[in-house]
Scaffold this motif. Structure first.
Motif, PDB file in Angstrom:
ATOM      1  N   VAL A  72       3.600  -3.040  -5.429  1.00  0.00           N
ATOM      2  CA  VAL A  72       2.666  -2.063  -6.006  1.00  0.00           C
ATOM      3  C   VAL A  72       2.678  -2.121  -7.534  1.00  0.00           C
ATOM      4  O   VAL A  72       1.630  -2.360  -8.147  1.00  0.00           O
ATOM      5  CB  VAL A  72       2.945  -0.642  -5.480  1.00  0.00           C
ATOM      6  CG1 VAL A  72       2.120   0.386  -6.235  1.00  0.00           C
ATOM      7  CG2 VAL A  72       2.663  -0.567  -3.988  1.00  0.00           C
ATOM      8  N   ARG A  76      -0.396  -3.764  -9.723  1.00  0.00           N
ATOM      9  CA  ARG A  76      -1.086  -2.857 -10.645  1.00  0.00           C
ATOM     10  C   ARG A  76      -1.010  -3.366 -12.088  1.00  0.00           C
ATOM     11  O   ARG A  76      -1.921  -3.165 -12.873  1.00  0.00           O
ATOM     12  CB  ARG A  76      -0.520  -1.451 -10.525  1.00  0.00           C
ATOM     13  CG  ARG A  76      -1.315  -0.428 -11.317  1.00  0.00           C
ATOM     14  CD  ARG A  76      -0.841   0.999 -11.112  1.00  0.00           C
ATOM     15  NE  ARG A  76       0.598   1.114 -11.219  1.00  0.00           N
ATOM     16  CZ  ARG A  76       1.354   1.815 -10.385  1.00  0.00           C
ATOM     17  NH1 ARG A  76       0.816   2.447  -9.374  1.00  0.00           N
ATOM     18  NH2 ARG A  76       2.652   1.881 -10.562  1.00  0.00           N
ATOM     19  N   MET A  86     -10.418   5.651  -5.733  1.00  0.00           N
ATOM     20  CA  MET A  86      -9.094   5.716  -5.136  1.00  0.00           C
ATOM     21  C   MET A  86      -8.742   4.354  -4.545  1.00  0.00           C
ATOM     22  O   MET A  86      -9.601   3.661  -4.014  1.00  0.00           O
ATOM     23  CB  MET A  86      -9.085   6.771  -4.027  1.00  0.00           C
ATOM     24  CG  MET A  86      -7.774   6.901  -3.314  1.00  0.00           C
ATOM     25  SD  MET A  86      -7.706   8.278  -2.135  1.00  0.00           S
ATOM     26  CE  MET A  86      -8.897   7.769  -0.921  1.00  0.00           C
ATOM     27  N   ALA A  87      -7.474   3.994  -4.658  1.00  0.00           N
ATOM     28  CA  ALA A  87      -6.969   2.772  -4.032  1.00  0.00           C
ATOM     29  C   ALA A  87      -5.867   3.168  -3.058  1.00  0.00           C
ATOM     30  O   ALA A  87      -5.055   4.048  -3.360  1.00  0.00           O
ATOM     31  CB  ALA A  87      -6.418   1.819  -5.081  1.00  0.00           C
ATOM     32  N   ILE A  88      -5.858   2.509  -1.891  1.00  0.00           N
ATOM     33  CA  ILE A  88      -4.785   2.763  -0.928  1.00  0.00           C
ATOM     34  C   ILE A  88      -4.221   1.429  -0.445  1.00  0.00           C
ATOM     35  O   ILE A  88      -4.940   0.445  -0.337  1.00  0.00           O
ATOM     36  CB  ILE A  88      -5.254   3.611   0.272  1.00  0.00           C
ATOM     37  CG1 ILE A  88      -6.406   2.919   1.022  1.00  0.00           C
ATOM     38  CG2 ILE A  88      -5.658   5.002  -0.162  1.00  0.00           C
ATOM     39  CD1 ILE A  88      -6.751   3.590   2.341  1.00  0.00           C
ATOM     40  N   ASN A  89      -2.927   1.431  -0.189  1.00  0.00           N
ATOM     41  CA  ASN A  89      -2.309   0.277   0.456  1.00  0.00           C
ATOM     42  C   ASN A  89      -2.693   0.332   1.920  1.00  0.00           C
ATOM     43  O   ASN A  89      -2.433   1.331   2.589  1.00  0.00           O
ATOM     44  CB  ASN A  89      -0.790   0.319   0.308  1.00  0.00           C
ATOM     45  CG  ASN A  89      -0.348   0.074  -1.104  1.00  0.00           C
ATOM     46  OD1 ASN A  89      -0.881  -0.798  -1.762  1.00  0.00           O
ATOM     47  ND2 ASN A  89       0.613   0.849  -1.559  1.00  0.00           N
ATOM     48  N   TYR A  90      -3.324  -0.716   2.395  1.00  0.00           N
ATOM     49  CA  TYR A  90      -3.809  -0.735   3.766  1.00  0.00           C
ATOM     50  C   TYR A  90      -2.850  -1.476   4.699  1.00  0.00           C
ATOM     51  O   TYR A  90      -2.844  -1.260   5.895  1.00  0.00           O
ATOM     52  CB  TYR A  90      -5.204  -1.361   3.808  1.00  0.00           C
ATOM     53  CG  TYR A  90      -5.910  -1.169   5.116  1.00  0.00           C
ATOM     54  CD1 TYR A  90      -6.359   0.086   5.514  1.00  0.00           C
ATOM     55  CD2 TYR A  90      -6.125  -2.235   5.974  1.00  0.00           C
ATOM     56  CE1 TYR A  90      -7.000   0.277   6.723  1.00  0.00           C
ATOM     57  CE2 TYR A  90      -6.775  -2.069   7.185  1.00  0.00           C
ATOM     58  CZ  TYR A  90      -7.207  -0.812   7.554  1.00  0.00           C
ATOM     59  OH  TYR A  90      -7.843  -0.626   8.754  1.00  0.00           O
ATOM     60  N   GLN A 124     -12.311  -3.933   0.791  1.00  0.00           N
ATOM     61  CA  GLN A 124     -10.931  -4.260   1.115  1.00  0.00           C
ATOM     62  C   GLN A 124     -10.607  -5.597   0.462  1.00  0.00           C
ATOM     63  O   GLN A 124     -11.361  -6.555   0.610  1.00  0.00           O
ATOM     64  CB  GLN A 124     -10.768  -4.347   2.628  1.00  0.00           C
ATOM     65  CG  GLN A 124      -9.378  -4.684   3.086  1.00  0.00           C
ATOM     66  CD  GLN A 124      -9.237  -4.489   4.576  1.00  0.00           C
ATOM     67  OE1 GLN A 124      -9.292  -3.371   5.053  1.00  0.00           O
ATOM     68  NE2 GLN A 124      -9.052  -5.583   5.300  1.00  0.00           N
ATOM     69  N   ALA A 147      -5.375  -4.069   0.116  1.00  0.00           N
ATOM     70  CA  ALA A 147      -5.684  -2.784  -0.514  1.00  0.00           C
ATOM     71  C   ALA A 147      -7.129  -2.425  -0.209  1.00  0.00           C
ATOM     72  O   ALA A 147      -7.996  -3.304  -0.108  1.00  0.00           O
ATOM     73  CB  ALA A 147      -5.487  -2.858  -2.023  1.00  0.00           C
ATOM     74  N   ARG A 148      -7.366  -1.152  -0.081  1.00  0.00           N
ATOM     75  CA  ARG A 148      -8.738  -0.657   0.029  1.00  0.00           C
ATOM     76  C   ARG A 148      -9.050   0.101  -1.242  1.00  0.00           C
ATOM     77  O   ARG A 148      -8.294   0.962  -1.681  1.00  0.00           O
ATOM     78  CB  ARG A 148      -8.900   0.240   1.249  1.00  0.00           C
ATOM     79  CG  ARG A 148      -8.934  -0.587   2.525  1.00  0.00           C
ATOM     80  CD  ARG A 148      -9.587   0.131   3.644  1.00  0.00           C
ATOM     81  NE  ARG A 148      -9.811  -0.816   4.741  1.00  0.00           N
ATOM     82  CZ  ARG A 148     -10.287  -0.459   5.900  1.00  0.00           C
ATOM     83  NH1 ARG A 148     -10.609   0.804   6.137  1.00  0.00           N
ATOM     84  NH2 ARG A 148     -10.460  -1.365   6.848  1.00  0.00           N
ATOM     85  N   TYR A 149     -10.192  -0.262  -1.829  1.00  0.00           N
ATOM     86  CA  TYR A 149     -10.688   0.395  -3.031  1.00  0.00           C
ATOM     87  C   TYR A 149     -11.934   1.173  -2.619  1.00  0.00           C
ATOM     88  O   TYR A 149     -12.918   0.606  -2.167  1.00  0.00           O
ATOM     89  CB  TYR A 149     -11.022  -0.653  -4.096  1.00  0.00           C
ATOM     90  CG  TYR A 149      -9.815  -1.443  -4.525  1.00  0.00           C
ATOM     91  CD1 TYR A 149      -8.862  -0.859  -5.367  1.00  0.00           C
ATOM     92  CD2 TYR A 149      -9.588  -2.738  -4.086  1.00  0.00           C
ATOM     93  CE1 TYR A 149      -7.730  -1.563  -5.758  1.00  0.00           C
ATOM     94  CE2 TYR A 149      -8.459  -3.445  -4.468  1.00  0.00           C
ATOM     95  CZ  TYR A 149      -7.537  -2.863  -5.307  1.00  0.00           C
ATOM     96  OH  TYR A 149      -6.426  -3.551  -5.698  1.00  0.00           O
TER      97      TYR A 149
END
Length: 151
Positions: A72, A76, A86-90, A124, A147-149
């Motif tokens: 991460v 980044r 928002m970004a999430i770890n998928y 993604q 990652a999903r943005y």
């Protein structure tokens, strides 16, 4: 240097590009001990320098999952997507721990953007991250991180 993607089209256009490398991170015993405490993984090879000195690596080594958790901040540092709200770890598609990271070792990650696909509400991205151990011939860890943005 961080590459920022101000829109999803720019992100798509960068597929296949090595985006760069993070700064070096020193893996000291304090970081290893804090990770062991946070996760409950207190195996002697990580947290007992005296016993580890007589072990297979001659010293303590970082947890594989400690290395993985650094994806991460490494990613980044190399890339940001300001187009996203928002970004999430998928998840992860593939992870391999190829070499141990000894206490005091320095690592950095090189990030390559391998794919970008549309998903509801955003995109993604699949990023290949190779964690280099300073002075080693091969990476300590390689991972395909998703990652999903989201807009």
């Amino acid at each position: 240097m961080t590459t920022d993607f101000a829109d999803f089209d720019a992100l798509r256009a960068a597929v296949g590009t090595e985006l760069g490398a993070s700064d070096w991170i020193t893996i000291d015993q304090e970081r290893i001990d804090r990770f062991a405490e946070a996760t409950g993984d207190d195996q002697w090879i990580h947290v007992d320098p005296e016993r580890a000195a007589a072990g297979p690596y001659g010293q303590t080594i970082a947890h594989g999952f400690l290395t993985l958790s650094l994806l991460v901040p490494i990613t980044r540092q190399v890339m940001t997507v300001s187009a996203a709200r928002m970004a999430i770890n998928y998840g992860l598609d593939r992870v391999r721990f190829l070499a141990p990271i000894p206490v005091g070792g320095r690592i950095r990650g090189t990030v390559t953007l391998t794919s970008v696909t549309d998903v509801p509400g955003g995109v993604q991205a699949l990023r290949h991250v190779a964690i280099e151990l300073e002075g080693a011939e091969r990476p300590a860890c390689v991972a395909d991180a998703i990652a999903r943005y989201l807009r």
